[in-house]
Design a protein around this motif. Sequence first.
Motif, PDB file in Angstrom:
ATOM      1  N   ALA A  45      48.407  30.727  48.480  1.00 23.74           N
ATOM      2  CA  ALA A  45      49.293  31.113  49.703  1.00 23.74           C
ATOM      3  C   ALA A  45      48.548  32.385  49.851  1.00 23.74           C
ATOM      4  O   ALA A  45      48.659  32.268  51.514  1.00 23.74           O
ATOM      5  CB  ALA A  45      50.561  30.606  49.240  1.00 23.74           C
ATOM      6  N   ALA A  46      48.234  33.220  49.477  1.00 26.51           N
ATOM      7  CA  ALA A  46      47.670  34.391  49.862  1.00 26.51           C
ATOM      8  C   ALA A  46      46.001  35.359  50.786  1.00 26.51           C
ATOM      9  O   ALA A  46      45.882  35.880  50.580  1.00 26.51           O
ATOM     10  CB  ALA A  46      47.713  35.963  48.701  1.00 26.51           C
ATOM     11  N   VAL A  47      45.511  34.348  49.998  1.00 21.48           N
ATOM     12  CA  VAL A  47      44.285  34.200  50.295  1.00 21.48           C
ATOM     13  C   VAL A  47      44.005  33.707  51.844  1.00 21.48           C
ATOM     14  O   VAL A  47      44.669  33.015  52.630  1.00 21.48           O
ATOM     15  CB  VAL A  47      43.034  32.690  49.395  1.00 21.48           C
ATOM     16  N   PRO A  48      43.296  34.404  52.833  1.00 23.43           N
ATOM     17  CA  PRO A  48      43.311  34.209  53.798  1.00 23.43           C
ATOM     18  C   PRO A  48      42.590  33.099  54.321  1.00 23.43           C
ATOM     19  O   PRO A  48      41.680  32.219  53.288  1.00 23.43           O
ATOM     20  CB  PRO A  48      42.091  35.838  54.096  1.00 23.43           C
ATOM     21  N   SER A  87      45.610  37.077  44.766  1.00 21.15           N
ATOM     22  CA  SER A  87      45.497  37.878  45.392  1.00 21.15           C
ATOM     23  C   SER A  87      45.152  39.424  44.950  1.00 21.15           C
ATOM     24  O   SER A  87      44.289  40.399  46.250  1.00 21.15           O
ATOM     25  CB  SER A  87      46.568  38.088  46.573  1.00 21.15           C
ATOM     26  N   ARG A  88      44.963  39.438  43.521  1.00 24.91           N
ATOM     27  CA  ARG A  88      43.928  40.457  43.005  1.00 24.91           C
ATOM     28  C   ARG A  88      42.768  40.070  43.437  1.00 24.91           C
ATOM     29  O   ARG A  88      41.853  39.580  43.197  1.00 24.91           O
ATOM     30  CB  ARG A  88      43.896  40.652  41.771  1.00 24.91           C
ATOM     31  N   ARG A 113      43.454  44.242  46.152  1.00 24.85           N
ATOM     32  CA  ARG A 113      44.209  42.781  46.685  1.00 24.85           C
ATOM     33  C   ARG A 113      44.368  42.543  48.145  1.00 24.85           C
ATOM     34  O   ARG A 113      43.876  43.174  48.880  1.00 24.85           O
ATOM     35  CB  ARG A 113      45.851  42.896  46.205  1.00 24.85           C
ATOM     36  N   ILE A 114      44.967  41.018  48.464  1.00 22.93           N
ATOM     37  CA  ILE A 114      44.980  40.804  49.829  1.00 22.93           C
ATOM     38  C   ILE A 114      45.897  40.949  50.398  1.00 22.93           C
ATOM     39  O   ILE A 114      46.969  41.211  49.590  1.00 22.93           O
ATOM     40  CB  ILE A 114      44.363  39.091  49.802  1.00 22.93           C
ATOM     41  N   GLU A 115      45.862  41.908  51.468  1.00 27.11           N
ATOM     42  CA  GLU A 115      47.277  41.896  52.042  1.00 27.11           C
ATOM     43  C   GLU A 115      47.297  41.449  53.556  1.00 27.11           C
ATOM     44  O   GLU A 115      46.982  41.652  54.175  1.00 27.11           O
ATOM     45  CB  GLU A 115      48.216  43.173  51.984  1.00 27.11           C
ATOM     46  N   GLY A 116      48.499  39.795  53.366  1.00 28.54           N
ATOM     47  CA  GLY A 116      48.022  39.133  54.787  1.00 28.54           C
ATOM     48  C   GLY A 116      46.884  38.551  55.065  1.00 28.54           C
ATOM     49  O   GLY A 116      46.625  37.851  53.804  1.00 28.54           O
ATOM     50  N   SER A 117      46.203  39.602  56.499  1.00 27.78           N
ATOM     51  CA  SER A 117      44.784  38.621  56.561  1.00 27.78           C
ATOM     52  C   SER A 117      43.731  40.141  56.485  1.00 27.78           C
ATOM     53  O   SER A 117      42.943  40.175  56.103  1.00 27.78           O
ATOM     54  CB  SER A 117      44.454  38.414  57.930  1.00 27.78           C
ATOM     55  N   SER A 118      44.370  40.943  55.488  1.00 29.50           N
ATOM     56  CA  SER A 118      43.170  42.553  55.207  1.00 29.50           C
ATOM     57  C   SER A 118      43.508  42.048  53.971  1.00 29.50           C
ATOM     58  O   SER A 118      43.267  42.122  52.690  1.00 29.50           O
ATOM     59  CB  SER A 118      44.167  43.276  55.610  1.00 29.50           C
ATOM     60  N   VAL A 119      42.152  42.738  53.155  1.00 24.39           N
ATOM     61  CA  VAL A 119      42.023  43.098  51.803  1.00 24.39           C
ATOM     62  C   VAL A 119      41.893  44.405  51.913  1.00 24.39           C
ATOM     63  O   VAL A 119      40.634  45.118  53.041  1.00 24.39           O
ATOM     64  CB  VAL A 119      39.855  42.658  51.838  1.00 24.39           C
ATOM     65  N   VAL A 120      42.141  45.170  50.715  1.00 24.86           N
ATOM     66  CA  VAL A 120      42.602  47.078  50.678  1.00 24.86           C
ATOM     67  C   VAL A 120      41.926  47.106  49.524  1.00 24.86           C
ATOM     68  O   VAL A 120      42.701  46.537  48.352  1.00 24.86           O
ATOM     69  CB  VAL A 120      44.549  47.006  50.953  1.00 24.86           C
ATOM     70  N   LEU A 121      41.318  47.841  49.462  1.00 23.63           N
ATOM     71  CA  LEU A 121      40.731  48.169  47.558  1.00 23.63           C
ATOM     72  C   LEU A 121      40.252  49.794  47.976  1.00 23.63           C
ATOM     73  O   LEU A 121      39.992  49.945  48.623  1.00 23.63           O
ATOM     74  CB  LEU A 121      39.415  47.175  47.816  1.00 23.63           C
ATOM     75  N   THR A 122      40.634  49.517  46.816  1.00 22.07           N
ATOM     76  CA  THR A 122      40.930  51.143  46.059  1.00 22.07           C
ATOM     77  C   THR A 122      39.487  51.152  45.059  1.00 22.07           C
ATOM     78  O   THR A 122      38.943  50.160  44.903  1.00 22.07           O
ATOM     79  CB  THR A 122      41.794  52.110  45.776  1.00 22.07           C
ATOM     80  N   PHE A 123      38.528  52.141  45.503  1.00 23.10           N
ATOM     81  CA  PHE A 123      37.062  52.327  44.775  1.00 23.10           C
ATOM     82  C   PHE A 123      37.263  54.194  43.920  1.00 23.10           C
ATOM     83  O   PHE A 123      37.958  54.520  44.321  1.00 23.10           O
ATOM     84  CB  PHE A 123      36.126  52.367  45.846  1.00 23.10           C
ATOM     85  N   THR A 124      36.708  53.797  43.391  1.00 25.83           N
ATOM     86  CA  THR A 124      35.759  54.653  41.788  1.00 25.83           C
ATOM     87  C   THR A 124      34.888  55.367  42.063  1.00 25.83           C
ATOM     88  O   THR A 124      34.504  54.477  42.045  1.00 25.83           O
ATOM     89  CB  THR A 124      36.543  55.735  40.821  1.00 25.83           C
ATOM     90  N   THR A 135      39.166  54.798  49.773  1.00 30.42           N
ATOM     91  CA  THR A 135      40.161  52.912  49.903  1.00 30.42           C
ATOM     92  C   THR A 135      38.962  52.275  51.018  1.00 30.42           C
ATOM     93  O   THR A 135      38.333  53.018  52.039  1.00 30.42           O
ATOM     94  CB  THR A 135      41.373  53.275  51.025  1.00 30.42           C
ATOM     95  N   PHE A 136      38.670  50.875  50.638  1.00 32.35           N
ATOM     96  CA  PHE A 136      38.051  50.059  51.796  1.00 32.35           C
ATOM     97  C   PHE A 136      39.264  49.267  52.126  1.00 32.35           C
ATOM     98  O   PHE A 136      40.191  48.950  51.411  1.00 32.35           O
ATOM     99  CB  PHE A 136      37.583  49.247  51.358  1.00 32.35           C
ATOM    100  N   ARG A 137      39.534  48.993  53.722  1.00 37.53           N
ATOM    101  CA  ARG A 137      40.091  48.882  54.400  1.00 37.53           C
ATOM    102  C   ARG A 137      38.916  47.114  55.612  1.00 37.53           C
ATOM    103  O   ARG A 137      39.204  48.025  55.979  1.00 37.53           O
ATOM    104  CB  ARG A 137      41.571  48.837  55.076  1.00 37.53           C
ATOM    105  N   TRP A 138      39.837  45.557  55.080  1.00 40.42           N
ATOM    106  CA  TRP A 138      38.762  45.278  55.570  1.00 40.42           C
ATOM    107  C   TRP A 138      39.801  44.086  55.941  1.00 40.42           C
ATOM    108  O   TRP A 138      40.112  43.726  55.558  1.00 40.42           O
ATOM    109  CB  TRP A 138      37.302  44.429  55.018  1.00 40.42           C
TER     110      TRP A 138
END
Length: 168
Positions: A45-48, A87-88, A113-124, A135-138
């Motif tokens: 259910a968490a997958v857009p 969603s991870r 993770r997937i947050e609602g309809s967004s993909v929010v990722l941290t990167f190093t 951070t990427f916010r897509w």
Amino acid sequence: DPFSGVTAKPLPQPAPAAPVVVQPEVAVEDPPVVPEEDSADDGPAAVPAGGDVTGDWELTNRVVSTDYEGFRGLYLGYRVTLRQNGSRITGSGIKVSENGSPASRTPITISGRIEGSSVVLTFTEQGATRTSSGTFRWRLSPDGTSLRGSFWSDAANTNGPSSARRVP
């Protein structure tokens, strides 16, 4: 008169009160923290609507704002492989280009993770002389083939638009 010959001394006057300065409280919101691990059930259910982001992606970031003028207008290209579990999301890859020229193949690791309809990722990004993170916010396209949004990096407080497309 008992008080004759006595010189009256003036009473000391209290010092004027210091002015009261009221500082307004400034509420500063911290950027959201993306946990790397979460034991909660992150079911389908968490997958857009676009589906699973597992696979190989080509990323492009364009630097619009930065504290270092040399970065302004720079295009950065990455090749990453993402793995989604509920969603991870985790992943890794390399920087492959800067303004279209081959880059030093700097490694990048990703989690989010997937947050609602967004993909929010941290990167190093582990460079030869420094490590940077951000951070990427897509938003995922309806057909699941592309991601569009923004990025932020602590390397000279750099940010701008970001996109990703699936590659075969």
